[in-house]
Design a protein around this motif. Structure first.
Motif, short mmCIF file in Angstrom:
data_model
loop_
_atom_site.label_atom_id
_atom_site.label_comp_id
_atom_site.label_asym_id
_atom_site.label_seq_id
_atom_site.Cartn_x
_atom_site.Cartn_y
_atom_site.Cartn_z
N HIS A 110 109.28 -37.74 0.45
CA HIS A 110 108.81 -36.35 0.56
C HIS A 110 108.30 -35.76 -0.74
O HIS A 110 107.26 -35.13 -0.75
CB HIS A 110 109.92 -35.45 1.14
CG HIS A 110 110.02 -35.54 2.63
ND1 HIS A 110 110.10 -34.44 3.46
CD2 HIS A 110 110.04 -36.60 3.46
CE1 HIS A 110 110.16 -34.83 4.72
NE2 HIS A 110 110.14 -36.14 4.74
N HIS A 111 109.06 -35.92 -1.82
CA HIS A 111 108.71 -35.13 -3.00
C HIS A 111 108.65 -35.95 -4.28
O HIS A 111 109.67 -36.23 -4.88
CB HIS A 111 109.74 -34.00 -3.18
CG HIS A 111 109.93 -33.20 -1.92
ND1 HIS A 111 111.09 -33.20 -1.21
CD2 HIS A 111 109.07 -32.41 -1.24
CE1 HIS A 111 110.96 -32.43 -0.13
NE2 HIS A 111 109.74 -31.94 -0.12
N HIS A 160 116.81 -34.89 1.09
CA HIS A 160 115.56 -34.12 1.19
C HIS A 160 115.32 -33.23 -0.02
O HIS A 160 114.22 -33.15 -0.52
CB HIS A 160 115.55 -33.28 2.47
CG HIS A 160 114.23 -32.62 2.71
ND1 HIS A 160 113.96 -31.32 2.32
CD2 HIS A 160 113.10 -33.09 3.26
CE1 HIS A 160 112.71 -31.03 2.64
NE2 HIS A 160 112.16 -32.08 3.20
N LEU A 227 114.85 -27.55 0.02
CA LEU A 227 114.07 -28.03 -1.11
C LEU A 227 114.49 -27.30 -2.37
O LEU A 227 115.02 -26.20 -2.32
CB LEU A 227 112.57 -27.84 -0.85
CG LEU A 227 111.68 -28.59 -1.85
CD1 LEU A 227 112.06 -30.06 -1.95
CD2 LEU A 227 110.23 -28.49 -1.45
N HIS A 311 112.35 -22.19 3.07
CA HIS A 311 112.01 -23.61 2.94
C HIS A 311 111.76 -23.94 1.47
O HIS A 311 112.55 -24.61 0.85
CB HIS A 311 110.79 -23.91 3.82
CG HIS A 311 110.40 -25.34 3.81
ND1 HIS A 311 111.29 -26.35 4.03
CD2 HIS A 311 109.20 -25.94 3.61
CE1 HIS A 311 110.65 -27.52 3.96
NE2 HIS A 311 109.39 -27.29 3.70
N LEU A 376 105.65 -21.31 3.03
CA LEU A 376 106.49 -22.47 2.74
C LEU A 376 106.65 -22.71 1.25
O LEU A 376 107.69 -22.48 0.68
CB LEU A 376 105.91 -23.73 3.40
CG LEU A 376 105.84 -23.74 4.93
CD1 LEU A 376 105.25 -25.07 5.41
CD2 LEU A 376 107.20 -23.54 5.56
N HIS A 377 105.57 -23.18 0.62
CA HIS A 377 105.69 -23.62 -0.77
C HIS A 377 104.74 -22.85 -1.66
O HIS A 377 103.70 -22.38 -1.21
CB HIS A 377 105.40 -25.11 -0.87
CG HIS A 377 106.31 -25.95 -0.03
ND1 HIS A 377 107.60 -26.20 -0.38
CD2 HIS A 377 106.12 -26.57 1.16
CE1 HIS A 377 108.17 -26.94 0.55
NE2 HIS A 377 107.30 -27.18 1.51
N GLY A 425 101.40 -27.69 5.05
CA GLY A 425 102.81 -27.81 4.68
C GLY A 425 102.92 -27.56 3.19
O GLY A 425 102.99 -26.43 2.74
N HIS A 426 102.88 -28.65 2.45
CA HIS A 426 102.89 -28.50 0.99
C HIS A 426 101.50 -28.22 0.46
O HIS A 426 100.49 -28.48 1.13
CB HIS A 426 103.42 -29.78 0.34
CG HIS A 426 104.91 -29.82 0.25
ND1 HIS A 426 105.60 -29.21 -0.75
CD2 HIS A 426 105.83 -30.42 1.04
CE1 HIS A 426 106.89 -29.43 -0.59
NE2 HIS A 426 107.07 -30.16 0.50
N LYS A 447 99.36 -30.40 7.99
CA LYS A 447 100.16 -31.21 8.91
C LYS A 447 99.34 -31.68 10.10
O LYS A 447 99.65 -32.68 10.72
CB LYS A 447 101.36 -30.40 9.41
CG LYS A 447 102.34 -30.04 8.31
CD LYS A 447 102.97 -31.27 7.71
CE LYS A 447 104.03 -30.91 6.70
NZ LYS A 447 104.42 -32.11 5.92
N HIS A 488 103.65 -35.07 2.03
CA HIS A 488 104.47 -33.87 1.85
C HIS A 488 104.03 -33.31 0.50
O HIS A 488 102.88 -32.96 0.34
CB HIS A 488 105.95 -34.22 1.93
CG HIS A 488 106.36 -34.67 3.31
ND1 HIS A 488 106.96 -33.84 4.21
CD2 HIS A 488 106.20 -35.84 3.95
CE1 HIS A 488 107.16 -34.50 5.34
NE2 HIS A 488 106.71 -35.72 5.21
S1 RUQ Z 1 109.22 -30.41 3.07
S2 RUQ Z 1 106.33 -28.81 4.41
CU1 RUQ Z 1 110.05 -32.23 3.33
CU2 RUQ Z 1 108.82 -30.79 1.30
CU3 RUQ Z 1 107.96 -28.63 2.99
#
Ligand code: RUQ
Ligand code: CUA
Length: 665
Positions: A110-111, A160, A227, A311, A376-377, A425-426, A447, A488
């Motif tokens: 994910h990150h 996560h 997150l 989030h 979200l971000h 998303g991100h 997404k 992500h």
């Molecule tokens: S998450 S769409 Cu797994 Cu980083 Cu935010």
């Protein structure tokens, strides 16, 4: 469908093949004006032979990989396999990478987080999490290869809230998404609220080698940690994680976990946690990790209320503002780190959760900025603006960071909005999570692409859109690209930061104990008693030495293959027909291939990576001799295989090998 009319656009775009483009079927965007199309096309156009300015390292989600694209072209240039075998680079087939992968065949990346020095990318390593199997990996940015996988991390289920790197890469900080009983214990789900626990963990990073080791964990209430972000500047010793389900609910979370108007941001002093773990007081060892109970160790953790079901949490480049966005409320909340510290100093708490003090929202909040639906971000441009992805609204909001004038209208802080296709998303900006964002590019990782690309059956590729944020006011949509599932977060890193990438592995630096640098050093020995054959194989343009290997049916075979080339991109593969094996060896590298020769017969091996005009000739034969038949190539049927040079001459006499000239001997 209709063709886009070309008209005046033709002038500069003919060369780009723009005239045959098909209009998208999907709704969402106003057609761009001709001049904008031209400007956008030129902005992202990197002509053949030219190079991009940036690396985009984007997570491959459940593909278990990291994809690398160039920006602004958005061309996919490379794949770094991390948690998943990838025959393209032979990853997961040689013994070295198999050992890293263990018994797992996938991961959920994910990150990615790049290593930093003084809060800026230093081009050394890239850390990525595995949300599925509770691991964290280190990619070396010198060769863009996965070099370590740590985990599964104990007391963690769903890694996560990871990976967040501290300002000088002392730690990668991670948090568990799911709470479970500690120490791999069992408790029925009815006891969720009391027996289940979450954890945030400090993964120590060796400053010289990047080697990760488990540092400490902080036990938390059974919230779902989502997150995180590390502090910088004034907040350098701190880290922040969002949570959902602070209701400690079970059942259908869509209703049970969305009861409260606010969830929490964990405010964690990671230096205090590290000192507490080092001092050992009040620490319990659980599954071999020092676990800190924050109720007994004041000062390591606080809880800050934040908008419903948050989030993302992000820290601005100055390190003073912490931005948290609640998925279920249309605002991004700006908190002041100084105000958080002040409230802690005054002990202005409204209560506690399992002994962890809860701060007062109003004490720390600076403004609720009405950015739009489903924030979200957030990323930054270093010019005083923040960019927040709006999932529900399918847009990016650009808004002004503090300081704000007294009585400033929150609505007026949102200065621009640009639609994206679809449901972002991100998002990532260039150096967007460092102390010095570049302020030129933003990539929205969407997404859904809902029919923007030509048809690919029921599953369509994810779309990523490149947005120009150089302007003071409006953002400009520039380009759209598609990728494998499923991006992500990403790191968008200037190419100069990676100027130390290597061109080959220098022979002088090879520490592999089975590396060989001359064809005459290739040798294969057989231990008849152990039914094991072990050998060193030499690979160079364009032959393998030995070109013939004899084993007996049932033997375990271990081959250490060295690619002796010392030139960039001179890669050789070693594919063994029907054995489901493909090892790919970069120039100067040695890799180990292990297999059992189960069935008698003759099995060719060949170079799988096109290396020269005689690439096709780069082949050899594994002879698997039936049991009871003597092995002619070995002295006494055991011992050393006959002299390699001789073996090769024999091959030339009766085999298809043509020309070994110029092969670097
Ligand atoms: S998450 S769409 Cu797994 Cu980083 Cu935010
Ligand atoms: Cu070596 Cu192809």
């Amino acid at each position: 469908m209709s063709r886009v009319s070309c008209g005046a656009v033709a002038l500069s775009l003919l060369a780009l093949g723009a005239c045959d483009r098909v209009k998208p079927e999907a709704p969402g965007t106003k057609p761009m004006a001709t001049g904008d199309v031209q400007a956008a096309a030129l902005a992202s156009y990197v002509k053949p032979g030219d190079q991009d300015q940036y690396y985009l390292f984007y997570s491959g989600g459940h593909s278990g990989q990291v994809f690398v694209a160039g920006v602004p072209s958005m061309r996919h240039i490379f794949t770094i396999p991390v948690f998943t075998p990838y025959p393209g680079t032979g990853y997961g087939y040689d013994e070295e990478s198999k050992a890293m992968l263990g018994d797992f065949t996938w991961g959920d990346v994910h990150h990615p987080a790049a290593s930093k020095t003084a809060g800026d990318y230093d081009g050394r390593w890239l850390f990525v999490n595995d949300n599925a199997n509770n691991r964290i990996a280190r990619i070396d940015l010198r060769d863009l290869k996965t070099r370590q996988i740590l985990g599964p991390i104990p007391n963690t289920m769903g890694n996560h809230g990871s990976s967040m790197v501290t300002e000088n890469t002392e730690y990668a900080l991670v948090a568990t998404r799911f709470s479970v009983p500690m120490g791999q214990a069992y408790a029925p789900i009815e006891e969720y609220a009391t027996k289940y626990k979450g954890a945030v963990s400090g993964i120590r990073i060796d400053s010289a080698t990047g080697t990760m080791s488990l540092g400490w964990q902080i036990m938390t209430p059974p919230f779902n940690w989502d997150l995180g972000a590390t502090g910088k500047g004034p907040s350098v010793n701190w880290a922040f994680w969002t949570s959902y389900n602070t209701e400690r609910a079970t059942g259908k979370l869509e209703t049970t976990s969305t009861q409260k108007d606010r969830d929490y941001v964990a405010v964690v002093n990671w230096t205090a946690a590290a000192s507490a773990a080092a001092a050992g007081t009040g620490i319990a060892m659980v599954s071999g990790v020092p676990v800190i109970d924050p109720a007994k160790t004041p000062g390591v953790m606080y809880l800050l209320p934040c908008g419903k079901s948050p989030h993302g949490v992000d820290v601005d480049p100055s390190g003073e503002y912490v931005i948290c966005s609640g998925k279920l409320q249309p605002t991004s909340t700006v908190f002041s780190f100084a105000k958080i510290q002040d409230a802690i100093a005054r002990k202005s708490f409204t209560g506690s959760e399992d002994g962890i003090p809860v701060l007062k929202y109003e004490d720390a909040m600076v403004m609720e900025v009405p950015v739009g639906l489903g924030p979200l971000h957030t990323q930054f441009d270093g010019k005083g603006y923040a960019y927040t992805s709006l999932f529900v609204e399918s847009a990016i909001a650009k808004w002004k960071l503090p300081p704000y004038a007294a009585g400033a209208d929150p609505k007026a802080m949102v200065v621009d909005k640009i639609p994206v296709q679809f449901n972002v998303g991100h998002l990532v900006t260039a150096h967007g999570d460092t102390r010095h964002p570049k302020g030129d590019w933003l990539v929205a990782m969407n997404k859904m692409s809902k029919g923007r690309s030509i048809k690919t059956g029921p599953s369509i590729p994810e779309s990523s859109q490149l947005i120009d944020i150089t302007g003071e006011g409006k953002m400009k949509m520039v380009y759209e690209a598609y990728t494998e599932p499923e991006p992500h977060f990403a790191q968008l890193i200037h190419k100069d930061v990676l100027k130390n990438t290597i061109e080959f592995y220098p022979k002088a630096e090879s520490h592999h104990k089975h590396a060989i640098w001359a064809a005459s050093d290739a040798k294969v020995t057989r231990n008849a008693a152990r039914r094991t054959v072990e050998g060193t194989v030499f690979a160079i343009r364009t032959y393998f030495e030995p070109g013939r290997i004899q084993v007996q049916e049932g033997d375990t075979v271990i081959l250490h293959i060295t690619n002796a080339e010392q030139a960039r991109d001179e890669i050789h593969g070693f594919g063994l027909v029907t054995f489901d094996k493909n090892v790919v060896i970069d120039p100067g590298e040695t890799k180990t291939l292990k297999f059992v020769a189960r069935k008698s017969g003759v099995y060719p091996y060949y170079c799988t990576n096109f290396c020269s005009a005689l690439h096709q000739e780069m082949q050899g034969y594994l002879e698997v001799v039936p049991r009871g038949t003597p092995l002619a190539l070995y002295q006494n049927g055991t011992g050393l295989m006959r002299a390699p040079a001789e073996g090769r001459r024999a091959m030339q006499a009766d085999g298809p090998h043509a020309d070994h000239a110029g092969a670097g001997k």
